[in-house]
Scaffold this active site. Sequence first.
Site, PDB file in Angstrom:
ATOM      1  NE  ARG A 231      39.678  49.949  37.578  1.00  0.00           N
ATOM      2  CZ  ARG A 231      38.410  49.699  37.312  1.00  0.00           C
ATOM      3  NH1 ARG A 231      37.870  48.563  37.711  1.00  0.00           N
ATOM      4  NH2 ARG A 231      37.661  50.575  36.664  1.00  0.00           N
ATOM      5  CD  GLU A 259      52.140  32.837  33.028  1.00  0.00           C
ATOM      6  OE1 GLU A 259      52.650  31.867  32.461  1.00  0.00           O
ATOM      7  OE2 GLU A 259      52.551  34.007  32.904  1.00  0.00           O
ATOM      8  CG  HIS A 272      37.787  43.854  33.609  1.00  0.00           C
ATOM      9  ND1 HIS A 272      38.527  44.871  33.035  1.00  0.00           N
ATOM     10  CD2 HIS A 272      37.149  44.434  34.660  1.00  0.00           C
ATOM     11  CE1 HIS A 272      38.339  45.997  33.696  1.00  0.00           C
ATOM     12  NE2 HIS A 272      37.506  45.749  34.690  1.00  0.00           N
TER      13      HIS A 272
END
Length: 388
Positions: A231, A259, A272
Amino acid sequence: MFKVLTYNKISDAGLRKLSPEKYTISKDMEDPDAIMVRSAPLNDLEFGPSLKVIARVGAGINTIPVDRCTQAGICVFNTPGGNANAVKELVICTMIMAARNVQKASKWVKELPGKESQYGGIVETGKEVFCGPEIMGKKIGVIGVGAVGSRVAKACHALGMDVIGYDPYLSHLRVLELKGDVKMVDDIDEIFTTCDFITIHTPLTDETRQLINAKSISKMKDKVYLINFARGPVVDNDAVTDALISGKIAAFASDFPTERQMNMENVICTPHLGAGTPEAEENCAVMAARQMREYLENGNITNSVNFPDVSFVRAEGDRITILHENKVGMLGLFTDNVASNGLNIENLVNRARGDVAYTILDFNGEVPESVIKEIEAIDGVIKVRLIH
């Protein structure tokens, strides 16, 4: 007829496990009995009074308000292991790509001048610049040795790596099963200070949030390779980015790009994608549908994240399921109630999980609705269901 509300696209392989004679499935409906969801956030969703179960088609549950669901008597499932192989393969892939500078080398080749006659000499130059180490013989630390982490650990061992595992919640039986493939340690600092590669496979909890931070990075070997397909918030991305710039971290592979990191040459970013295979989506959808169906039709629980796991074959008659506070005397109140109504309990099972407990009462015949009302009125009872 049970009403099932779906979020995201759920694999047809899973939805086909829900008989159209018993289930209505839609992306848009009011007050469903069940929700099937992949990654859509439900934290701000208002739940209707009929909602009984949320089936997470995947492992992570940070997008679901689990505590609020427990208080409302809503069972939350996930599908641990359903996507484990998909994540394992991508972890191995990106680890090798990072070590061998595949991403940077490929980009460099694509930018070569358009003169084929010059490629031979130029490519040899690139070979020297982008030469990277083999993983065989290197030490890798696996933080979290559950469904995914254990597969990663075994695969790394098979590739000739020295595997160190850390997981304070791993059962003694699982530790014994991994013996020979993984050396389990009790101190996570042993991973930080000795490993050439570190890969994270923990759930996101208060304990694991920013587990990888400036302090833990300072303990790591210079030029360490870091991988995060767990995660995003389990790492402090600012600290990782700073370490990438300084060279402390040689490369970072992440399924959760930020970013600052997206355009860094020593970062491999994927969107992901860890569980993003057709096989994983089908596996998780089928598992979620079966678990949800068994709960709705029989009250049995497998892989719940907030209720205790309870599963056994029903008797011939009705079944009562009760979610209640885990405190002394509750079972006696239930059995006294049904006895006072002239009912004989055929089977009884009770399991606890933290502050809550779940009781199943089986009967050979029908149970009047009035009995359910009486049990609901007992102090400490959260949710009662009568399954005919």
